[in-house]
Enzyme design. Structure first.
Site, mmCIF file in Angstrom:
data_model
loop_
_atom_site.group_PDB
_atom_site.id
_atom_site.type_symbol
_atom_site.label_atom_id
_atom_site.label_comp_id
_atom_site.label_asym_id
_atom_site.label_seq_id
_atom_site.Cartn_x
_atom_site.Cartn_y
_atom_site.Cartn_z
ATOM 1 N N ASN A 133 -47.284 -6.432 -45.679
ATOM 2 C CA ASN A 133 -46.322 -7.280 -46.210
ATOM 3 C C ASN A 133 -45.175 -6.551 -46.646
ATOM 4 O O ASN A 133 -44.015 -6.993 -46.495
ATOM 5 C CB ASN A 133 -46.880 -7.961 -47.502
ATOM 6 C CG ASN A 133 -47.877 -8.963 -47.326
ATOM 7 O OD1 ASN A 133 -48.038 -9.742 -46.495
ATOM 8 N ND2 ASN A 133 -48.699 -9.343 -48.260
ATOM 9 N N ARG A 167 -46.002 -22.312 -35.717
ATOM 10 C CA ARG A 167 -46.988 -20.882 -35.097
ATOM 11 C C ARG A 167 -48.125 -21.252 -34.608
ATOM 12 O O ARG A 167 -49.129 -21.745 -35.544
ATOM 13 C CB ARG A 167 -47.067 -20.022 -36.668
ATOM 14 C CG ARG A 167 -45.874 -19.405 -37.250
ATOM 15 C CD ARG A 167 -46.407 -18.455 -38.223
ATOM 16 N NE ARG A 167 -45.270 -18.123 -39.086
ATOM 17 C CZ ARG A 167 -44.200 -17.401 -38.951
ATOM 18 N NH1 ARG A 167 -44.186 -16.535 -37.797
ATOM 19 N NH2 ARG A 167 -43.219 -17.160 -39.555
ATOM 20 N N ARG A 207 -40.331 -16.300 -37.409
ATOM 21 C CA ARG A 207 -40.367 -14.970 -37.329
ATOM 22 C C ARG A 207 -41.511 -14.262 -36.904
ATOM 23 O O ARG A 207 -42.504 -14.798 -37.604
ATOM 24 C CB ARG A 207 -39.821 -14.680 -38.874
ATOM 25 C CG ARG A 207 -39.561 -13.170 -39.056
ATOM 26 C CD ARG A 207 -38.887 -12.774 -40.198
ATOM 27 N NE ARG A 207 -37.774 -13.174 -40.516
ATOM 28 C CZ ARG A 207 -37.137 -13.941 -41.377
ATOM 29 N NH1 ARG A 207 -38.015 -14.056 -42.407
ATOM 30 N NH2 ARG A 207 -35.852 -14.188 -41.744
ATOM 31 N N HIS A 259 -39.572 -26.670 -39.110
ATOM 32 C CA HIS A 259 -40.541 -26.262 -39.938
ATOM 33 C C HIS A 259 -41.874 -27.276 -40.273
ATOM 34 O O HIS A 259 -42.976 -26.863 -40.510
ATOM 35 C CB HIS A 259 -40.180 -25.672 -41.221
ATOM 36 C CG HIS A 259 -41.376 -24.525 -41.823
ATOM 37 N ND1 HIS A 259 -41.686 -25.026 -43.036
ATOM 38 C CD2 HIS A 259 -41.891 -23.524 -41.708
ATOM 39 C CE1 HIS A 259 -42.598 -24.079 -43.508
ATOM 40 N NE2 HIS A 259 -42.493 -23.248 -42.527
ATOM 41 N N TYR A 267 -56.310 -19.653 -44.693
ATOM 42 C CA TYR A 267 -55.327 -20.414 -45.452
ATOM 43 C C TYR A 267 -55.743 -21.708 -45.941
ATOM 44 O O TYR A 267 -56.342 -22.385 -45.157
ATOM 45 C CB TYR A 267 -53.944 -20.450 -44.546
ATOM 46 C CG TYR A 267 -52.949 -19.481 -43.972
ATOM 47 C CD1 TYR A 267 -53.640 -18.072 -44.138
ATOM 48 C CD2 TYR A 267 -51.915 -19.497 -43.867
ATOM 49 C CE1 TYR A 267 -52.784 -17.237 -43.731
ATOM 50 C CE2 TYR A 267 -51.085 -18.466 -43.399
ATOM 51 C CZ TYR A 267 -51.519 -17.189 -43.346
ATOM 52 O OH TYR A 267 -50.899 -16.298 -43.251
ATOM 53 N N ARG A 292 -47.967 -19.204 -55.568
ATOM 54 C CA ARG A 292 -48.810 -17.895 -55.065
ATOM 55 C C ARG A 292 -47.717 -16.757 -54.975
ATOM 56 O O ARG A 292 -48.111 -15.599 -55.497
ATOM 57 C CB ARG A 292 -49.413 -18.201 -53.679
ATOM 58 C CG ARG A 292 -49.835 -16.987 -53.085
ATOM 59 C CD ARG A 292 -50.504 -17.492 -51.867
ATOM 60 N NE ARG A 292 -49.508 -17.925 -50.856
ATOM 61 C CZ ARG A 292 -48.631 -17.315 -49.816
ATOM 62 N NH1 ARG A 292 -48.749 -16.127 -50.098
ATOM 63 N NH2 ARG A 292 -48.058 -18.194 -49.071
ATOM 64 N N HIS A 305 -51.899 -21.965 -49.745
ATOM 65 C CA HIS A 305 -50.716 -22.377 -48.725
ATOM 66 C C HIS A 305 -50.241 -23.588 -48.769
ATOM 67 O O HIS A 305 -48.976 -23.984 -48.468
ATOM 68 C CB HIS A 305 -51.055 -21.902 -47.319
ATOM 69 C CG HIS A 305 -49.937 -21.637 -46.351
ATOM 70 N ND1 HIS A 305 -49.709 -22.624 -45.333
ATOM 71 C CD2 HIS A 305 -48.921 -21.001 -46.334
ATOM 72 C CE1 HIS A 305 -48.548 -22.424 -44.519
ATOM 73 N NE2 HIS A 305 -48.048 -21.489 -45.230
#
EC number: 2.7.4.1
Length: 714
Positions: free
Chosen positions: A50, A372, A402, A432, A465, A561, A589
């Site tokens: 991260n 993704r 990304r 998205h 997740y 979160r 998530h």
């Protein structure tokens, strides 16, 4: 906004510093004795990965603004220079803490039979084996490079690790400087055969056996170092060929300017000077560490075969509702809306839905967004099979996801070869939203089945997740989904959506209106309540609206979160706003929003929504997102009374945000401990248990009364 920087600083937390606070919470899980040892190491490695991404993207962006002399204040009133200075200070504190945690875990691992050897511990038979391994497996891959006027300093790739040496030739005492880049094809650690487990870092081996690389030389000084580069991709709006542009941009990213230079603390002044000069040290953020460079690489040690030091394996269950219809997803969805709670319930149901659509001769069309998909081909293979079966298949592939850009380009090529209509969406907006749409011929008419997800179509992340998958055959939602796809593929703006709100068109306004409704209820003397769960809250306009709601008497509970720029619990500003963050075995998530609708929360009258969006400017203004109302009573109860209540009840993995920006870990009080991850792993949940409930114990009823007056430790 007319407020001065000083005023805004009292109303908001800084976005970047809030992110660093989140990463500290992740790192602190590495110190949590409730977790098995190697899981603690996993948390530490995640905090390292991260950290790298934060510098490669967020810090890189701020440094770019500084280089361009952009004069702008953040929402909390800080200049770019002030933010960078504050980040550097907090980042160094966090990095030092990471090294301390690693030293503690390393010592505990040694007691458990897993040792990471330093150079001073490589001796005897161990040294003999490692030297042989170095000669045969590592030496042929390494390419030492002299550093002199004839050999300029080589390019060091992003996240590249290297070792630099100052040497002297024994024959004539001539000095020479050499650099050895550690190829990314090399694993970071080598495991010595046998038991107990012993590991040696490759850079440690390189120093230990430098005499094999440099025969006839003595080592005067050596030091490992590592660089992080600007990894953000900027795309010009006038790009004529988006695919070609992205391929070029990905190549440029690997050569972005150095953002952070990490060096060993023991580095000599001469070697430090040359690294600063050659790697842009005057602009890059510099750090020296006496510990391990590249904390994220510690993840490879977690793969050691020690199940006793890891979480007990968990097998997600397949929704019984679908089983009751003989595994026919379409029959189950047609009977009633279904919600699936990942990772407790298997992502296989999503793959099964797509697989059945691909094989079903009555299915005529499939439309799918891919943000993704990862390296797992299950979703891609289903779409390819459908296209090869003659169905009309459309895939909206987001190239701007990304660090997944290259993988998404690869999948797009494979899909196009199979006959799938691949669309890349908007140049300046990311798509998205996670939406799948299947059109099926039934009895002479067409019926649309939809899947909406709060997370990605990614079989791997779906195991760690927490997300919601919602399946429906509601014709209103099907018509809205069709308009969303037409908007992305053909830029055809929706005339009027029946149930959904989407960004960048209507989502922000719809959310504002829902908050205004709660304000009106509170001012009229009725209960006003908002529950919202998401990853981050940054948008200043939404924050101001929540402050207004608090002032009007609305009770606001936020489960965030990651980043939170809102200051909770400030007298006269946010008295009725509470913020908590949950960090545990699974990564929270899902995006779920609930509004009391004059009845308080929870209640059957509440307005409930799921979404793909966080409350950030980018999600409202620069992305295609959805907000979907949950109207089915069963699903409404499952999401509101189970998922949201359990999140609010959790006191084992939760941190409370204080008005001064500190996060304080909650401590169970007299009401007892409650761990929402354990609850959903051990109790039936969601997705319509159907007839299974008749033969098995019911879902335990959750009550919010137990969470009154929560305790926290400082």
């Amino acid at each position: 906004m007319s407020d001065t920087p000083a005023d805004t600083g009292k109303r908001y937390f800084n976005r970047e510093l809030s992110w660093l606070a989140f990463n500290r919470r992740v790192m602190e899980e590495a110190c949590n004795p409730a977790h098995p040892l190697l899981e603690r190491l996993r948390f530490l490695s995640i905090s390292g990965s991260n950290f790298d991404e934060f510098f490669m993207v967020r810090v890189a962006g701020l440094m770019g603004q500084q280089l361009q002399q952009v004069e702008a204040y953040s929402d909390d009133g800080m200049t770019v220079a002030q933010q960078l200075a504050a980040i550097q200070t907090e980042a160094e504190i966090l990095a030092d803490r990471q090294q301390g945690v690693w030293n503690d875990i390393r010592a505990t691992m040694a007691e458990a039979g897993i040792t990471v050897l330093g150079a001073d511990a490589i001796e005897g038979e161990t040294r003999q084996w490692l030297e042989g391994h170095f000669r045969e497996q590592i030496f042929p891959i390494l390419t030492p490079q002299a550093l002199d006027p004839a050999h300029p300093f080589p390019f060091i790739p992003n996240q590249g690790s290297s070792v630099i040496f100052d040497l002297v030739r024994r024959s004539d005492h001539e000095p020479i400087r050499e650099l050895v880049l550690l190829p990314t094809t090399l694993p970071r650690f080598v495991r010595v055969p046998g038991e107990p487990a012993r590991y040696v870092a490759v850079d440690t081996m390189l120093k230990a056996f430098s005499h094999l690389l440099f025969p006839g030389y003595d080592v005067l000084a050596s030091a490992a170092f590592r660089v992080l580069r600007d990894s953000d991709i900027e795309i010009e709006e006038e790009a004529e060929d988006l695919v070609l542009t992205f391929r070029s941009a990905i190549k440029r990213r690997r050569r972005g300017r150095v953002i952070r230079l990490e060096m060993e603390e023991s580095i000599s002044p001469a070697l430090e000077a040359v690294l600063k000069e050659e790697l842009g040290g005057s602009a890059a953020l510099l750090t020296e560490t006496g510990g391990f460079l590249g904390i994220g690489d510690l993840a490879s040690l977690v793969e050691e075969d020690r199940p006793d030091l890891k979480f007990s394996p968990y097998s997600a269950r397949f929704p019984e509702r679908v089983r009751e219809y003989g595994g026919d997803c379409f029959a189950a969805i047609r009977a009633k809306d279904i919600v699936v709670h990942h990772p407790y319930e298997s992502f296989d149901v999503v793959l099964t839905f797509l697989g059945q659509a691909a094989a079903d001769p009555d299915v005529v069309a499939i439309k799918q967004t891919l943000y993704r998909a990862g390296k797992q081909p299950a979703v891609i293979n289903a779409l390819i099979a459908a296209a090869e079966a003659g169905k009309s298949v459309t895939a909206v592939v987001e190239l701007k996801a990304r660090f997944d850009e290259e993988q998404n380009l690869y999948w797009a090529t494979a899909l196009e070869r199979a006959g799938v209509q691949v669309v890349y969406g908007f140049i300046d907006w990311k798509t998205h939203a996670k939406v799948s749409m299947v059109v099926r011929r039934e009895g002479g008419v067409y019926r649309t089945y939809c899947h909406f997800g709060t997370g990605n179509y990614h079989p791997v992340t779906a195991r760690i997740y927490t997300d919601l998958s919602f399946f429906t055959a509601d014709p209103r939602i099907g018509r809205d989904a069709a308009q969303i796809f037409n908007y992305v593929t053909g830029y055809v703006e929706p005339a009027a959506l029946e149930l959904l709100a989407i960004s960048p068109r209507t989502l922000r306004d719809s959310l504002m209106a829902l908050i205004d409704d709660e304000i009106a209820h509170a001012r009229a003397g009725r209960p006003g309540a908002i529950w919202a769960k998401m990853n981050s809250l940054v948008d200043a306009a939404i924050i101001e609206k929540l402050y207004e709601a608090s002032g009007a008497g609305v009770e606001v509970d936020l489960i965030l979160r990651g980043i939170c720029c809102l200051r909770p619990g400030v007298p006269g500003l946010s008295d009725r706003i509470r913020v908590k963050s949950i960090v545990g075995r699974f990564l929270e998530h899902s995006r779920i929003w609930a509004f009391g609708n004059g009845k308080g929360l929870p209640s059957d009258a509440a307005k409930l929504y799921i979404s793909s969006a966080d409350w950030m400017p980018r999600n409202f203004d620069r992305r295609v997102e959805f907000m979907l109302p949950i109207l089915n009573k069963t699903v409404h109860d499952q999401v509101l009374d189970q998922v949201m209540v359990a999140n609010l009840l959790d006191n084992e993995q939760s941190w409370q945000l204080q008005p001064d920006g500190r996060y304080v870990r909650m401590v169970p009080g007299e009401e007892g401990a409650f761990n929402l991850h354990r609850y959903f792993m051990t109790n039936p949940s969601l997705s319509g248990r159907g007839a299974a409930l008749e033969s098995r114990r019911p879902v335990p009823k959750l009550s919010l009364r137990r969470r009154r007056a929560p305790k926290a430790e400082s």
